[in-house]
Write a protein that holds these residues in place. Structure first.
Motif, mmCIF file in Angstrom:
data_model
loop_
_atom_site.group_PDB
_atom_site.id
_atom_site.type_symbol
_atom_site.label_atom_id
_atom_site.label_comp_id
_atom_site.label_asym_id
_atom_site.label_seq_id
_atom_site.Cartn_x
_atom_site.Cartn_y
_atom_site.Cartn_z
ATOM 1 N N GLN A 100 0.806 -1.217 0.000
ATOM 2 C CA GLN A 100 0.000 0.000 0.000
ATOM 3 C C GLN A 100 0.839 1.266 0.000
ATOM 4 O O GLN A 100 0.287 2.376 0.001
ATOM 5 N N GLY A 101 2.151 1.112 -0.002
ATOM 6 C CA GLY A 101 3.022 2.277 0.015
ATOM 7 C C GLY A 101 2.963 3.056 1.312
ATOM 8 O O GLY A 101 3.104 4.287 1.316
ATOM 9 N N ILE A 102 2.770 2.362 2.421
ATOM 10 C CA ILE A 102 2.664 3.004 3.732
ATOM 11 C C ILE A 102 3.935 2.738 4.536
ATOM 12 O O ILE A 102 4.428 1.607 4.590
ATOM 13 N N ASP A 103 4.463 3.787 5.171
ATOM 14 C CA ASP A 103 5.526 3.631 6.144
ATOM 15 C C ASP A 103 4.873 3.629 7.521
ATOM 16 O O ASP A 103 4.503 4.696 8.041
ATOM 17 N N PRO A 104 4.664 2.469 8.125
ATOM 18 C CA PRO A 104 3.902 2.413 9.382
ATOM 19 C C PRO A 104 4.605 3.086 10.552
ATOM 20 O O PRO A 104 3.971 3.340 11.579
ATOM 21 N N TYR A 105 5.899 3.391 10.390
ATOM 22 C CA TYR A 105 6.639 4.043 11.467
ATOM 23 C C TYR A 105 6.412 5.554 11.487
ATOM 24 O O TYR A 105 6.630 6.208 12.514
ATOM 25 N N THR A 106 5.959 6.111 10.379
ATOM 26 C CA THR A 106 5.739 7.551 10.312
ATOM 27 C C THR A 106 4.321 7.928 9.910
ATOM 28 O O THR A 106 3.889 9.056 10.136
ATOM 29 N N GLN A 107 3.574 6.998 9.309
ATOM 30 C CA GLN A 107 2.239 7.296 8.814
ATOM 31 C C GLN A 107 1.181 6.512 9.592
ATOM 32 O O GLN A 107 1.421 5.385 10.034
ATOM 33 N N ARG A 108 -0.002 7.136 9.711
ATOM 34 C CA ARG A 108 -1.113 6.438 10.345
ATOM 35 C C ARG A 108 -1.719 5.432 9.375
ATOM 36 O O ARG A 108 -1.719 5.643 8.167
ATOM 37 N N PHE A 109 -2.264 4.362 9.924
ATOM 38 C CA PHE A 109 -2.996 3.379 9.121
ATOM 39 C C PHE A 109 -4.108 2.797 9.989
ATOM 40 O O PHE A 109 -3.986 2.718 11.218
ATOM 41 N N ALA A 110 -5.188 2.415 9.354
ATOM 42 C CA ALA A 110 -6.334 1.865 10.084
ATOM 43 C C ALA A 110 -6.012 0.461 10.579
ATOM 44 O O ALA A 110 -5.301 -0.304 9.920
ATOM 45 N N VAL A 111 -6.558 0.106 11.745
ATOM 46 C CA VAL A 111 -6.359 -1.221 12.316
ATOM 47 C C VAL A 111 -7.705 -1.884 12.555
ATOM 48 O O VAL A 111 -8.757 -1.233 12.588
ATOM 49 N N THR A 112 -7.648 -3.186 12.735
ATOM 50 C CA THR A 112 -8.841 -3.966 13.039
ATOM 51 C C THR A 112 -8.463 -5.081 13.999
ATOM 52 O O THR A 112 -7.291 -5.249 14.347
ATOM 53 N N LEU A 113 -9.445 -5.849 14.426
ATOM 54 C CA LEU A 113 -9.220 -7.027 15.260
ATOM 55 C C LEU A 113 -9.812 -8.239 14.564
ATOM 56 O O LEU A 113 -10.973 -8.225 14.147
ATOM 57 N N HIS A 114 -9.002 -9.288 14.402
ATOM 58 C CA HIS A 114 -9.449 -10.534 13.797
ATOM 59 C C HIS A 114 -9.729 -11.559 14.891
ATOM 60 O O HIS A 114 -8.914 -11.759 15.796
ATOM 61 N N ALA A 115 -10.875 -12.220 14.787
ATOM 62 C CA ALA A 115 -11.181 -13.301 15.719
ATOM 63 C C ALA A 115 -10.247 -14.480 15.465
ATOM 64 O O ALA A 115 -10.061 -14.900 14.326
ATOM 65 N N GLU A 116 -9.640 -14.992 16.525
ATOM 66 C CA GLU A 116 -8.720 -16.118 16.391
ATOM 67 C C GLU A 116 -9.255 -17.383 17.032
ATOM 68 O O GLU A 116 -8.606 -18.431 16.977
ATOM 69 N N GLY A 117 -10.435 -17.311 17.627
ATOM 70 C CA GLY A 117 -11.094 -18.513 18.124
ATOM 71 C C GLY A 117 -10.197 -19.354 19.001
ATOM 72 O O GLY A 117 -9.575 -18.874 19.947
ATOM 73 N N THR A 118 -10.115 -20.643 18.686
ATOM 74 C CA THR A 118 -9.306 -21.562 19.484
ATOM 75 C C THR A 118 -7.875 -21.666 18.982
ATOM 76 O O THR A 118 -7.105 -22.487 19.493
ATOM 77 N N ILE A 119 -7.505 -20.862 17.978
ATOM 78 C CA ILE A 119 -6.122 -20.896 17.506
ATOM 79 C C ILE A 119 -5.203 -20.262 18.541
ATOM 80 O O ILE A 119 -4.173 -20.817 18.908
ATOM 81 N N ARG A 120 -5.577 -19.081 19.020
ATOM 82 C CA ARG A 120 -4.842 -18.521 20.150
ATOM 83 C C ARG A 120 -5.735 -18.422 21.380
ATOM 84 O O ARG A 120 -5.410 -17.750 22.341
ATOM 85 N N GLY A 121 -6.851 -19.115 21.308
ATOM 86 C CA GLY A 121 -7.630 -19.335 22.510
ATOM 87 C C GLY A 121 -7.051 -20.513 23.268
ATOM 88 O O GLY A 121 -5.883 -20.860 23.119
ATOM 89 N N VAL A 122 -7.860 -21.168 24.049
ATOM 90 C CA VAL A 122 -7.374 -22.250 24.917
ATOM 91 C C VAL A 122 -8.057 -23.579 24.620
ATOM 92 O O VAL A 122 -7.446 -24.636 24.697
ATOM 93 N N GLY A 123 -9.344 -23.546 24.261
ATOM 94 C CA GLY A 123 -10.133 -24.757 24.197
ATOM 95 C C GLY A 123 -9.735 -25.733 23.113
ATOM 96 O O GLY A 123 -9.098 -25.370 22.118
ATOM 97 N N GLY A 124 -10.137 -26.971 23.318
ATOM 98 C CA GLY A 124 -9.880 -28.038 22.361
ATOM 99 C C GLY A 124 -10.260 -29.379 22.950
ATOM 100 O O GLY A 124 -10.949 -29.457 23.980
#
Length: 530
Positions: A301-325
């Motif tokens: 995207q041609g973004i320098d994340p160290y100097t420029q702002r960029f939008a963020v989000t949160l991805h659901a990770e379920g049991t991948i970085r959850g605990v259950g199984g």
């Protein structure tokens, strides 16, 4: 089950040990079983060495020298909320410490300025590529692009292998085995988390069809931060970020245990932007090596994340970085079903993580360790049994043959609409859990009685697996009537010592739960559970 295609092109094989899944846990399990003298077959939904979340990551490991282990365990026990096991932690630390140096010929570990080999952090692509070569050199037969669709049981009621679909070659496969290891990963409900597309809870469903129990499924609401529009969820670098709203006002989002919740509340109010200006220069220089995929979205995207702002989000990770199984009942990671073992994200990590996510380091150590424990245990069991030669029973659910034609895409969207939103899953309440369960029960009824297209048996099973997994997660969350670790309920905000227990769950059409009290506590009265 009717999702399998014609028997006319069946690849029929036999092994001592069958490994289902070719990620970090599966490859370590295959190597361990082969080293124990077993004939091993590994089947992977994708291509072993590239599928799964580790292959796209920069995984650290819980790499602690012997003199520091007691302190490391004590620190993690402090965040486990009573549900972890010191002995499991100690065994995982020791197994990880001994195992990583053993793959020196397959992975180029770097050296520090003093020339000392560094084992803690690895590059996922090279790591899994090396593990594939190690698996092959160990004499294991790999079946790529061969997803498992159902387990098989012999006439003694013991799991005796599995059947599946040959996605590229066509037809089906069947493996008769003395012992089977489920290492098929967790479930993020196709949330666009990088590397998780094959992690749809298939192993949970297959094991539950055989009668296996699950545990810790209420601790399944982990969310990982990523740049908006990107699937690259790697949290470490974001601890150095500053956060802003759409008007460029800095948001009071602090680092620490409450970071995800604070960010989530801000995201529910509108877009959130980040700038990584506080990332130290040393880490900036190391990122391309340690987490090689992290900067790609910014570069594109041609973004320098160290100097420029960029939008963020949160991805659901379920049991991948959850605990259950899947619940494991002994040090060999055997499930409650004879002949069936579980490892990695497919197994409950309560023993090592308790009620809080193991993040990256603990989870990688668990995958490496539980994979070897399960592989060794499966090999030991296989030596005691003879591979069944008689007829085998397939255990997969059979959807309705005469029911309405189902649209798997629409059903998956229904599931995602319940388990992905922050205001339903991260911020939980009893009323919302009940509403979601009503929707998910309806989806389950559809996948049980409707008819799927025979053209893609895998998508039919993935849809069933995600529906089942979502119900287990939310039913467990409804039954744990308190807030503990990553499971937080607005209607029950306090920790209730009566729930100092592991919550077991299982069943398909009729989901059941059970609380197993910890050794130092009294069982929860039956009247407390509806």
């Amino acid at each position: 089950m009717n999702a399998l295609s014609s028997r006319s092109s069946l690849l029929d094989l036999e092994a001592d040990v069958l490994i289902i899944g070719g990620g970090l846990a599966g490859t370590w399990a295959a190597v361990a079983a082969a080293r124990a003298g077993s004939r091993v077959i590994l089947v992977d939904k994708g291509y072993c060495g590239t599928s799964g979340v580790t292959a796209t990551a920069g995984p650290g490991h819980w790499w602690v020298p012997p003199e520091g282990r007691e302190a490391a365990i004590d620190k993690r026990l402090g965040t486990a909320f009573g549900l972890a096991d010191r002995s499991v932690m100690a065994n995982a630390l020791d197994t990880t410490w001994r195992s990583l140096p053993s793959i020196n010929d397959y992975y180029p570990f770097p050296r520090n300025e003093q020339g000392v080999l560094q084992y803690r952090g690895l590059r996922g692509p090279e790591y899994l590529r090396g593990m594939r070569r190690l698996v092959q050199d160990s004499g294991v037969t790999i079946l790529d692009h061969c997803p498992a669709l159902e387990l098989l049981r012999d006439d003694h009621g013991v799991v005796a292998g599995a059947r599946g679909w040959r996605r590229q070659a066509g037809g089906d496969w069947q493996v008769r085995a003395g012992a089977t290891v489920i290492a098929s990963g967790g479930c993020a409900f196709l949330s666009h988390l990088l590397g998780s597309h094959s992690n749809t809870g298939d192993g949970y469903l297959m094991a539950a069809e055989a009668g296996a129990e699950l545990s810790g499924m209420e601790f399944s609401n982990y969310y990982g931060i990523a740049a908006a529009g990107s699937s690259m969820s790697r949290s470490m670098v974001y601890t150095f970020g500053d956060y802003f709203d759409a008007a460029d006002r800095q948001l009071p989002i602090s680092q620490g245990p409450g970071f995800t919740e604070e960010l989530a509340r801000a995201l529910l109010q509108g877009p959130v932007y980040c700038r990584l200006n506080r990332v130290p220069q040393q880490i900036r220089a190391q990122l391309p090596s340690v987490q090689p995929n992290l900067m790609l979205p910014f570069d594109r995207q041609g973004i320098d994340p160290y100097t420029q702002r960029f939008a963020v989000t949160l991805h659901a990770e379920g049991t991948i970085r959850g605990v259950g199984g899947l619940r494991v009942i002994d040090e060999d990671c055997q499930t409650s079903v004879p002949g069936l073992f579980a490892a990695g994200d497919a197994a409950s990590r309560e023993g090592i993580a308790g009620a809080t996510s193991g993040g990256g380091a603990q989870n990688s150590a668990w995958a490496l360790s539980s994979g070897q424990w399960a592989g060794t245990g499966a090999a030991r069991l296989a030596r005691q049994r003879k591979t069944t030669q008689g007829p085998l029973q397939g255990l997969g659910l059979e959807a309705g043959k005469q029911g309405p034609q189902l649209d798997s895409t629409a059903l998956i969207r229904q599931i995602q609409a319940e388990v992905h939103p922050l205001d339903k899953n991260l911020f939980r309440s009893g009323a919302q859990l009940e509403r979601s369960l009503q929707v998910l029960d309806s989806v389950w009824d559809a996948v049980r009685h409707g008819a799927f297209s025979a053209d893609n048996p895998l998508r039919a099973r993935e849809t069933q697996a995600m529906a089942a997994t979502a119900r287990w997660c939310y039913q467990a969350a409804e039954q744990r009537r308190e807030s503990r670790g990553m499971h937080q309920r607005s209607d029950l905000p306090g920790h209730d010592p009566r729930f100092d227990a592991h919550l077991r769950i299982g069943g398909l059409d009729h989901v059941w739960t059970r609380l197993d009290a910890l050794p130092h506590t009294q069982p929860l009265p039956e009247s407390a559970l509806p």
